[in-house]
Design an enzyme around this catalytic site. Sequence first.
Site, PDB file in Angstrom:
ATOM      1  N   GLN A 136       0.864  -1.174   0.000  1.00 25.20           N
ATOM      2  CA  GLN A 136       0.000   0.000   0.000  1.00 25.20           C
ATOM      3  C   GLN A 136       0.896   1.218   0.000  1.00 25.20           C
ATOM      4  O   GLN A 136       1.650   1.419   0.958  1.00 25.20           O
ATOM      5  CB  GLN A 136      -0.894  -0.056   1.236  1.00 25.20           C
ATOM      6  CG  GLN A 136      -1.455   1.251   1.695  1.00 25.20           C
ATOM      7  CD  GLN A 136      -2.953   1.373   1.436  1.00 25.20           C
ATOM      8  OE1 GLN A 136      -3.683   0.395   1.468  1.00 25.20           O
ATOM      9  NE2 GLN A 136      -3.375   2.574   1.150  1.00 25.20           N
ATOM     10  N   GLU A 170      -0.181   6.620  -2.986  1.00 20.85           N
ATOM     11  CA  GLU A 170      -1.170   6.933  -4.022  1.00 20.85           C
ATOM     12  C   GLU A 170      -1.933   5.706  -4.477  1.00 20.85           C
ATOM     13  O   GLU A 170      -3.024   5.828  -5.010  1.00 20.85           O
ATOM     14  CB  GLU A 170      -0.437   7.465  -5.270  1.00 20.85           C
ATOM     15  CG  GLU A 170       0.316   8.739  -5.083  1.00 20.85           C
ATOM     16  CD  GLU A 170      -0.450   9.922  -5.655  1.00 20.85           C
ATOM     17  OE1 GLU A 170      -1.118   9.742  -6.674  1.00 20.85           O
ATOM     18  OE2 GLU A 170      -0.394  11.005  -5.056  1.00 20.85           O
ATOM     19  N   LYS A 172      -2.166  -2.114 -10.198  1.00 22.25           N
ATOM     20  CA  LYS A 172      -1.911  -0.876  -9.452  1.00 22.25           C
ATOM     21  C   LYS A 172      -3.218  -0.103  -9.431  1.00 22.25           C
ATOM     22  O   LYS A 172      -3.695   0.332 -10.483  1.00 22.25           O
ATOM     23  CB  LYS A 172      -0.803  -0.096 -10.159  1.00 22.25           C
ATOM     24  CG  LYS A 172      -0.368   1.143  -9.434  1.00 22.25           C
ATOM     25  CD  LYS A 172       0.951   1.642 -10.019  1.00 22.25           C
ATOM     26  CE  LYS A 172       1.381   2.933  -9.401  1.00 22.25           C
ATOM     27  NZ  LYS A 172       2.669   3.388  -9.937  1.00 22.25           N
ATOM     28  N   ASP A 182       9.668  11.013 -11.843  1.00 20.57           N
ATOM     29  CA  ASP A 182       9.866  10.579 -10.450  1.00 20.57           C
ATOM     30  C   ASP A 182      11.015   9.569 -10.388  1.00 20.57           C
ATOM     31  O   ASP A 182      10.851   8.433  -9.956  1.00 20.57           O
ATOM     32  CB  ASP A 182       8.556   9.962  -9.933  1.00 20.57           C
ATOM     33  CG  ASP A 182       8.574   9.693  -8.420  1.00 20.57           C
ATOM     34  OD1 ASP A 182       9.447  10.256  -7.716  1.00 20.57           O
ATOM     35  OD2 ASP A 182       7.720   8.922  -7.949  1.00 20.57           O
TER      36      ASP A 182
HETATM   37  N1  LIG Z   1       5.826  -4.764 -12.077  1.00 21.85           N
HETATM   38  C1  LIG Z   1       6.355  -4.914 -10.872  1.00 21.85           C
HETATM   39  N2  LIG Z   1       6.982  -6.083 -10.536  1.00 21.85           N
HETATM   40  C2  LIG Z   1       7.530  -6.223  -9.304  1.00 21.85           C
HETATM   41  N3  LIG Z   1       7.485  -5.304  -8.315  1.00 21.85           N
HETATM   42  C3  LIG Z   1       6.868  -4.135  -8.582  1.00 21.85           C
HETATM   43  C4  LIG Z   1       6.293  -3.872  -9.864  1.00 21.85           C
HETATM   44  N4  LIG Z   1       5.731  -2.642  -9.836  1.00 21.85           N
HETATM   45  C5  LIG Z   1       5.957  -2.158  -8.608  1.00 21.85           C
HETATM   46  N5  LIG Z   1       6.643  -3.032  -7.836  1.00 21.85           N
HETATM   47  C6  LIG Z   1       7.038  -2.832  -6.425  1.00 21.85           C
HETATM   48  O1  LIG Z   1       6.094  -1.995  -5.772  1.00 21.85           O
HETATM   49  C7  LIG Z   1       6.685  -0.752  -5.367  1.00 21.85           C
HETATM   50  C8  LIG Z   1       5.720   0.407  -5.580  1.00 21.85           C
HETATM   51  O2  LIG Z   1       5.330   0.486  -6.950  1.00 21.85           O
HETATM   52  P1  LIG Z   1       5.179   1.878  -7.706  1.00 21.85           P
HETATM   53  O3  LIG Z   1       6.446   2.610  -7.569  1.00 21.85           O
HETATM   54  O4  LIG Z   1       4.675   1.600  -9.088  1.00 21.85           O
HETATM   55  O5  LIG Z   1       4.000   2.561  -6.870  1.00 21.85           O
HETATM   56  P2  LIG Z   1       3.990   3.875  -5.958  1.00 21.85           P
HETATM   57  O6  LIG Z   1       2.665   4.511  -6.144  1.00 21.85           O
HETATM   58  O7  LIG Z   1       5.197   4.686  -6.163  1.00 21.85           O
HETATM   59  O8  LIG Z   1       4.028   3.292  -4.547  1.00 21.85           O
HETATM   60  P3  LIG Z   1       4.888   3.914  -3.360  1.00 21.85           P
HETATM   61  O9  LIG Z   1       4.077   5.086  -2.890  1.00 21.85           O
HETATM   62  O10 LIG Z   1       5.022   2.755  -2.416  1.00 21.85           O
HETATM   63  O11 LIG Z   1       6.228   4.352  -3.943  1.00 21.85           O
HETATM   64  C9  LIG Z   1       7.975  -0.648  -6.178  1.00 21.85           C
HETATM   65  O12 LIG Z   1       8.937   0.146  -5.521  1.00 21.85           O
HETATM   66  C10 LIG Z   1       8.376  -2.107  -6.290  1.00 21.85           C
HETATM   67  O13 LIG Z   1       8.997  -2.537  -5.089  1.00 21.85           O
HETATM   68 MG   LIG Z   2       7.191   4.362  -6.752  1.00 24.28          MG
END
Ligand SMILES: Nc1ncnc2c1ncn2[C@@H]1O[C@H](COP(=O)(O)OP(=O)(O)OP(=O)(O)O)[C@@H](O)[C@H]1O
Ligand SMILES: [Mg+2]
Length: 241
Positions: free
Chosen positions: A10, A13, A29, A136
């Site tokens: 979680q 966003e 997501k 980002d």
């Molecule tokens: N396709 C994927 N395969 C494996 N792990 C993933 C993948 N996409 C995301 N993750 C894992 O989930 C985490 C968060 O994903 P993402 O950066 O897309 O979302 P976020 O909205 O930035 O979430 P956060 O607020 O936690 O940074 C990544 O840092 C990674 O550890």
């Molecule tokens: Mg992220």
Amino acid sequence: MCEELKILKQGAEARLFICQYLGQPTLIKERFKKNYRHPDLDTSITKERIKNEARAIVRCKTAGVKTPTLYLVDFERRRIYMQHFVQSVTIKDFIINIFNKVENGSGDNANSLDEVAKMIGQTVRKLHENNIIHGDLTTSNMLLVPKLSVNIDQDSKWLNVENLELVMIDFGLSSFDSSTEDKGVDLYVLERALISTHNDYPELFGKILDAYKAFSKSNIKEIISKFEEVRARGRKRTMVG
Ligand SMILES: Nc1ncnc2c1ncn2[C@@H]1O[C@H](COP(=O)(O)OP(=O)(O)OP(=O)(O)O)[C@@H](O)[C@H]1O
Ligand SMILES: [Mg+2]
């Protein structure tokens, strides 16, 4: 469509779920509603982020930057379905983990750090050469995954960067722009992120920048001077308060 969703993470966003979709390991997501925003504004921001993410993933394919494959976009449910790299580590965790080992005195590990810096620089360069602004750039938004041909069955293989490739994720704030300003800002965002996450490895950004500059097309000098300008502005702002 997707049975048995399991929550993976979680974030601030989004909620991430994993499941099997069409027989493939899939990551969903889901960008949740923010109650502090007006509902219409919230819907349009979310839609924009989802669009950005989907668009960038497609563009990266032509640019030769590896990303998760896009499976499905569901605006109604604020979801994006993509390939889940079951075997993966964020570059953030990789560096922190390896750094502890370097401090314990292994030269091989120092080499791995250099290799990772090079991979980051080359990947960001490829993005920018194709006018993709990530928006980002942090080491949490970069994964290392085993190359297709490599079977990673032991922990030690994770430490050998030759077995791994970089996958870029989290394109919700991305845009397409050929301006040197936006590219400079992208680099600045990365530098700031590294300062806060990897402050025990201060050479990292310089190494990334060296790889970014190497073999690149002509306007790299302009991008770097824009970056320096943005950084100077940032400093001034920090000093003023
Ligand atoms: N396709 C994927 N395969 C494996 N792990 C993933 C993948 N996409 C995301 N993750 C894992 O989930 C985490 C968060 O994903 P993402 O950066 O897309 O979302 P976020 O909205 O930035 O979430 P956060 O607020 O936690 O940074 C990544 O840092 C990674 O550890
Ligand atoms: Mg992220």
